[in-house]
Design an enzyme around this catalytic site. Sequence first.
Site, mmCIF file in Angstrom:
data_model
loop_
_atom_site.group_PDB
_atom_site.id
_atom_site.type_symbol
_atom_site.label_atom_id
_atom_site.label_comp_id
_atom_site.label_asym_id
_atom_site.label_seq_id
_atom_site.Cartn_x
_atom_site.Cartn_y
_atom_site.Cartn_z
ATOM 1 N N LYS A 44 11.676 1.303 -5.212
ATOM 2 C CA LYS A 44 11.351 2.425 -4.463
ATOM 3 C C LYS A 44 11.346 3.808 -5.446
ATOM 4 O O LYS A 44 12.199 4.263 -6.098
ATOM 5 C CB LYS A 44 11.876 2.820 -3.655
ATOM 6 C CG LYS A 44 12.011 3.544 -2.854
ATOM 7 C CD LYS A 44 10.617 3.471 -1.682
ATOM 8 C CE LYS A 44 10.273 5.232 -0.864
ATOM 9 N NZ LYS A 44 9.391 4.517 -0.206
ATOM 10 N N LEU A 72 8.817 9.445 1.139
ATOM 11 C CA LEU A 72 9.544 9.558 0.155
ATOM 12 C C LEU A 72 10.844 8.646 0.452
ATOM 13 O O LEU A 72 11.829 10.127 -0.503
ATOM 14 C CB LEU A 72 8.649 9.945 -0.359
ATOM 15 C CG LEU A 72 8.837 10.087 -2.265
ATOM 16 C CD1 LEU A 72 8.738 9.026 -3.331
ATOM 17 C CD2 LEU A 72 7.689 10.962 -3.044
ATOM 18 N N ASN A 126 3.773 7.053 -9.155
ATOM 19 C CA ASN A 126 3.182 7.345 -8.577
ATOM 20 C C ASN A 126 2.676 8.692 -7.788
ATOM 21 O O ASN A 126 3.766 9.719 -7.783
ATOM 22 C CB ASN A 126 4.206 6.821 -7.203
ATOM 23 C CG ASN A 126 3.954 6.856 -6.344
ATOM 24 O OD1 ASN A 126 2.329 7.177 -5.323
ATOM 25 N ND2 ASN A 126 4.399 6.743 -5.015
ATOM 26 N N CYS A 129 1.017 8.965 -2.857
ATOM 27 C CA CYS A 129 1.996 8.303 -2.366
ATOM 28 C C CYS A 129 1.132 9.772 -0.521
ATOM 29 O O CYS A 129 1.059 10.705 -1.105
ATOM 30 C CB CYS A 129 3.755 9.333 -1.783
ATOM 31 S SG CYS A 129 4.009 8.970 -0.714
ATOM 32 N N LYS A 164 0.070 4.710 -10.806
ATOM 33 C CA LYS A 164 -0.217 3.912 -9.379
ATOM 34 C C LYS A 164 -1.665 4.995 -8.374
ATOM 35 O O LYS A 164 -1.287 5.754 -8.575
ATOM 36 C CB LYS A 164 1.129 3.636 -8.542
ATOM 37 C CG LYS A 164 0.686 2.889 -7.626
ATOM 38 C CD LYS A 164 1.442 2.663 -6.327
ATOM 39 C CE LYS A 164 1.511 1.664 -5.700
ATOM 40 N NZ LYS A 164 2.708 1.110 -4.464
ATOM 41 N N ILE A 190 -3.550 -1.009 -5.238
ATOM 42 C CA ILE A 190 -3.616 0.609 -4.818
ATOM 43 C C ILE A 190 -2.403 0.544 -3.497
ATOM 44 O O ILE A 190 -1.200 0.091 -3.440
ATOM 45 C CB ILE A 190 -5.250 0.391 -3.650
ATOM 46 C CG1 ILE A 190 -4.490 -0.629 -2.526
ATOM 47 C CG2 ILE A 190 -6.376 0.365 -5.162
ATOM 48 C CD1 ILE A 190 -6.083 -0.562 -1.927
ATOM 49 N N ASN A 191 -2.336 2.094 -3.631
ATOM 50 C CA ASN A 191 -1.281 2.515 -2.767
ATOM 51 C C ASN A 191 -2.032 2.405 -1.611
ATOM 52 O O ASN A 191 -2.964 2.264 -1.871
ATOM 53 C CB ASN A 191 -0.899 4.049 -3.141
ATOM 54 C CG ASN A 191 0.090 4.568 -2.324
ATOM 55 O OD1 ASN A 191 0.626 4.021 -1.545
ATOM 56 N ND2 ASN A 191 1.205 5.484 -3.368
ATOM 57 N N GLY A 264 3.744 -6.881 -0.614
ATOM 58 C CA GLY A 264 4.308 -5.994 -0.449
ATOM 59 C C GLY A 264 4.609 -6.187 1.320
ATOM 60 O O GLY A 264 5.536 -6.582 1.377
ATOM 61 N N THR A 265 3.185 -6.253 2.153
ATOM 62 C CA THR A 265 3.705 -6.256 3.636
ATOM 63 C C THR A 265 4.380 -7.371 3.589
ATOM 64 O O THR A 265 5.026 -7.876 4.717
ATOM 65 C CB THR A 265 2.447 -5.615 3.990
ATOM 66 O OG1 THR A 265 1.855 -3.973 2.851
ATOM 67 C CG2 THR A 265 2.432 -5.555 5.550
#
Length: 305
Positions: A44, A72, A126, A129, A164, A190-191, A264-265
């Site tokens: 993270k 965050l 990153n 965000c 990122k 991608i973010n 991820g998801t």
Amino acid sequence: MELAVEVAGVKLANPVILASGTAGYGIELSSLVDLSRVGALVLKSVTLEPRKGNPEPRVWETAAGMLNSIGLENVGVQALIADIIPALEGLGTPVFASIAGDTVRSYARLAARIQGAGGVDALEVNVSCPNVEKGGIQFGVDPGATSAIVMSVKENCDLPVFVKLTAAVADISRIAVAAQKAGADGLTLINTIPGLAIDPATRTPRLGGVIGGLSGPAIKPVALKAIWECYEATGLPIIGGGGICDTGDVLEFLIAGASAVSVGTALFRDPGRVLDIIDELPGAIERAGARSAGELTGTLTETSR
Ligand code: RRO
């Protein structure tokens, strides 16, 4: 079948990585997923000081995806160095630390602190965000800001640097080229994509932070386009992700130009899915007529355009 890949000098036993933010600091997932089997772990994002994050609710399921507005929340770089990274040593899995700042200088300080502490194989920077008031995506939509951040990070650390990026721009390849010129060793694409969900009964947003970042299969075509464009424009090693759920998705990301992929998801539905994908990958690559994962990278054939 050769599953091992090398991305910007980081050797991965297989190309399937856990995406930042979805695996916490690794420890949280370790009772559910054998972390020694994944290609790498991206932690993270951390900031210079710990953050509490955004008001709840912080996640909302959408058609073919989810929105998050974590804001965050993180333990801060000091706890990362003192508690998290030492606990991951001995895992044998490459660890990527992810950093997020609200000024160019804060990125430089984060990079220097992590470099000094050791125990990390690469840095993810990153700049995308969607859930913070200052910094985040505001940097990633601006080639000048992205370039300044990457330069300052490179001046302060020798680790391979992956930037990122967000696809919420008209031309992501412009940002990717700016990152490359500033010294980026690779890209993470991608973010999540900024979005909004509304409760019509109350006319209020579903998320406490109002806006959230959309992830999951809903964004897969957007991710593939971004990867393909950035691969063509820069040739940089790319960690590609956005809605990966099975080996067919992995092949698509490799063909678009990714050298490794991040899941991820899909972990929220079934954390073990990532290991199934790794187990099934050799057969899928063979059926695609290749002898290694790396052989597929950037092999999109344009029949007509
Ligand atoms: O913490 C978050 O809300 C968050 C971050 Br830092 C990010 O990079 N992407 C995202 O979807 N959420």
